[in-house]
Design a protein around this motif. Structure first.
Motif, PDB file in Angstrom:
ATOM      1  N   VAL A 271      52.523  38.894 -46.080  1.00 39.20           N
ATOM      2  CA  VAL A 271      53.399  38.427 -44.999  1.00 39.20           C
ATOM      3  C   VAL A 271      54.469  39.470 -44.709  1.00 39.20           C
ATOM      4  CG1 VAL A 271      55.053  36.624 -44.332  1.00 39.20           C
ATOM      5  CG2 VAL A 271      52.945  36.017 -45.551  1.00 39.20           C
ATOM      6  N   TYR A 272      55.012  40.078 -45.753  1.00 38.94           N
ATOM      7  CA  TYR A 272      56.032  41.112 -45.575  1.00 38.94           C
ATOM      8  C   TYR A 272      55.476  42.291 -44.783  1.00 38.94           C
ATOM      9  CZ  TYR A 272      59.720  44.468 -46.762  1.00 38.94           C
ATOM     10  OH  TYR A 272      60.730  45.385 -46.706  1.00 38.94           O
ATOM     11  N   ALA A 273      54.274  42.740 -45.134  1.00 42.58           N
ATOM     12  CA  ALA A 273      53.675  43.881 -44.440  1.00 42.58           C
ATOM     13  C   ALA A 273      53.404  43.566 -42.970  1.00 42.58           C
ATOM     14  CB  ALA A 273      52.387  44.302 -45.142  1.00 42.58           C
ATOM     15  N   THR A 274      52.972  42.337 -42.685  1.00 46.13           N
ATOM     16  CA  THR A 274      52.717  41.993 -41.276  1.00 46.13           C
ATOM     17  C   THR A 274      54.020  41.997 -40.480  1.00 46.13           C
ATOM     18  OG1 THR A 274      52.879  39.595 -41.686  1.00 46.13           O
ATOM     19  CG2 THR A 274      50.698  40.598 -41.855  1.00 46.13           C
ATOM     20  N   ARG A 275      55.112  41.582 -41.115  1.00 40.57           N
ATOM     21  CA  ARG A 275      56.393  41.569 -40.395  1.00 40.57           C
ATOM     22  C   ARG A 275      56.919  42.985 -40.180  1.00 40.57           C
ATOM     23  NH1 ARG A 275      58.823  36.126 -43.451  1.00 40.57           N
ATOM     24  NH2 ARG A 275      57.292  34.728 -42.461  1.00 40.57           N
ATOM     25  N   LEU A 276      56.656  43.888 -41.130  1.00 37.32           N
ATOM     26  CA  LEU A 276      56.987  45.293 -40.897  1.00 37.32           C
ATOM     27  C   LEU A 276      56.220  45.832 -39.702  1.00 37.32           C
ATOM     28  CD1 LEU A 276      57.016  46.780 -44.530  1.00 37.32           C
ATOM     29  CD2 LEU A 276      59.001  46.294 -43.086  1.00 37.32           C
ATOM     30  N   LYS A 277      54.933  45.511 -39.649  1.00 37.97           N
ATOM     31  CA  LYS A 277      54.105  45.966 -38.529  1.00 37.97           C
ATOM     32  C   LYS A 277      54.584  45.387 -37.206  1.00 37.97           C
ATOM     33  CE  LYS A 277      50.913  48.730 -40.163  1.00 37.97           C
ATOM     34  NZ  LYS A 277      50.700  50.088 -39.601  1.00 37.97           N
TER      35      LYS A 277
END
Length: 505
Positions: A271-277
């Motif tokens: 979830v964190y990586a998707t929000r960075l993207k």
């Protein structure tokens, strides 16, 4: 949106479930419940309130057993009755308790079938009780004696999939047999499996998010597949089977945007990586719409938007500052019923650091804009703190359509983006400029992290309902019920009578 957990342990399970519910508290702040199984008998305690308030020492002592399930509920409009706190229980066949995350779109039809054909009575307005009775009926139809094997149980789940429509992730206990978990054939709501290897044998946890597993020492094994059922018997032997005819993975995009904790992994995507993207793609939109030098500083609306805001600032080479400090003892405003409650809570939840705003052109980044109530309050707080210009950016696309799969967005009129242009929304929230993420960019952000996620349930953004049974007439009936003159209380919350109509019950 709710949080569910099921545990099979070698020792008393009540504390583990309690701790797991604390880790899932962000998924529901309205009610909590735990049901355990000991010597083929159930013990249960549930009530309205936060986990820490619902369970006292005396309540925990009354929950013996090595198998159990738990639930946290968020206040979907109208479902504030303590009777609708979960888990639910039915005494035949065998005795079953169930906790459910999601929403059934054909609950009205199922309730009629249960009464007329299956001779089962539904006592609340909860579609979770409907789901429990469908499960109980299908298990009862498949068994002729006091015995139950995994193949028979999986056959019952297959028939349930054929009857039930909508989104559902479920954990259930069957007295004297074990723990059951299953997920709808579209995989809309999340569910994952973890294991804890001990000297006494393996222990298992099934939960809405991986953070519940990892926070309690369980090793994340995998996500429960769409349409799959998992059964763990009393000897801790695990069985699994695909029970749907044509399953497909379509996780809810709003889980990645807002609902889930950033330290969770849902269907193989951090979830964190998707929000960075999402922050990276949003930076492209800001660069396209805003002139160079128009922004002095980037600030997140804590906490969910922080990864997107940080990545956006990095991509645009802008200063990043924390302009708002959050009071962590105030609940999530998106899941509070009624605009009055939300407006009041924003001021209690967030406090601005005046020196970070004074004399600056500020870009505020939020995860999404749903009703616009909190966005307007936040923009006004920034101006009151001395910002010369307030630009608002949403890491998610405009929320234009109702969500019928378990998130409280039931009518179009409540959504600020419905029927309005971006310029009109900008004026409504009193910002100087407004930048939205594009739907295609949001989809790419999630697929960049896990290329397997080629299809998402993103109906609140694009109006495409993955289950194929949501019509304009269905949405019109929801809207008519909610907008009835007698349907609202003082705080703008639908009354119980009209909510029943809105839910199709």
């Amino acid at each position: 949106m709710c949080g569910i957990v099921g545990v099979v342990s070698n020792s008393m399970v009540n504390q583990v479930i309690y701790d797991a519910l604390l880790l899932l508290q962000h998924r529901g702040q309205d009610a909590a419940g735990i049901a355990t199984n000991h010597s083929s008998s159930f013990a249960m305690h549930k009530a309205n309130g936060l986990v820490r308030d619902v369970f006292r020492t005396r309540n925990m002592r009354s929950l013996p057993g090595n198998v159990g399930i738990g639930h946290v509920r968020y206040p979907t409009a109208g479902s504030t009755s303590e009777e609708e706190a979960q888990p639910f229980y039915v005494n035949a066949p065998f005795g079953i308790t169930l906790a459910h995350n999601g929403n059934l779109t054909n609950a009205e039809q199922l309730k009629i079938e249960l009464f007329k054909n299956d001779r089962r009575h539904i006592n609340t307005d909860s579609d979770s009780e409907v789901l429990l009775n469908v499960l109980a009926h299908e298990i009862q139809q498949a068994t002729s004696s006091y015995s139950l094997d995994p193949a028979t149980l999986f056959g019952a789940i297959a028939r349930l999939h054929n009857r039930v429509r909508g989104a559902y992730a479920v954990v259930a206990q069957i007295a004297g047999f074990g723990l059951l978990a299953f997920r709808d054939p579209y995989g809309i709501r999340p569910l994952c499996l973890g294991v804890l290897e001990t000297d006494k044998g393996d222990e298992y946890m099934i939960a809405s998010e991986s953070v519940a597993l990892e926070g309690l020492g369980f090793r994340f094994v995998r996500d429960v597949e769409p349409g799959e059922a998992i059964f763990i018997d009393e000897d801790h032997k695990l069985y699994s089977q695909q029970c749907a005819e044509n399953p497909s993975l379509n996780p809810c995009a709003f889980e990645y945007v807002y609902l889930a904790r950033p330290d969770s992994i849902i269907d193989g995507a951090s979830v964190y990586a998707t929000r960075l993207k999402m922050g990276e793609y949003l930076a492209e939109q800001v660069r396209h719409h805003m002139a160079s030098g128009a922004i002095d500083v980037v600030m997140p609306i804590p906490d969910t938007s922080r990864p997107s805001a940080m990545q956006l600032a990095l991509k645009l080479n802008l200063d990043y500052r924390e302009g708002f400090i959050k009071n962590r003892y105030i609940g999530r405003t998106f899941i509070m019923p009624g605009n009055v409650s939300r407006r009041k809570s924003v001021r209690q939840k967030l406090n601005a650091i005046g020196s970070e705003f004074k004399g600056k052109s500020v870009l505020l980044v939020d995860d999404s804009i749903v009703r616009g109530t909190t966005s307007r309050e936040i923009v006004q707080m920034a101006r009151e703190s001395g910002a010369t210009r307030v630009i608002f950016a949403s890491a998610a696309p405009p929320v234009k359509f109702p969500n019928v799969y378990g998130i409280d967005m039931p009518t179009r009129q409540e959504l600020i983006a419905y029927g309005r242009s971006n310029e009109e929304i900008c004026r409504e929230i009193t910002a100087d400029a407004l930048v939205y993420q594009e739907v295609s960019a949001m989809r790419r952000a999630i697929a960049d992290v896990n290329p397997r996620l080629t299809s998402l349930e993103a109906s609140c953004f694009d109006g495409e309902y993955i289950t194929g049974d949501i019509t304009r007439d269905y949405l019109d009936r929801l809207e008519a019920a909610r907008n009835s003159p007698n349907s609202m209380t003082e705080d703008g919350v639908p009354s119980q009578l009209n909510l029943n109509l809105a839910k199709g019950e």
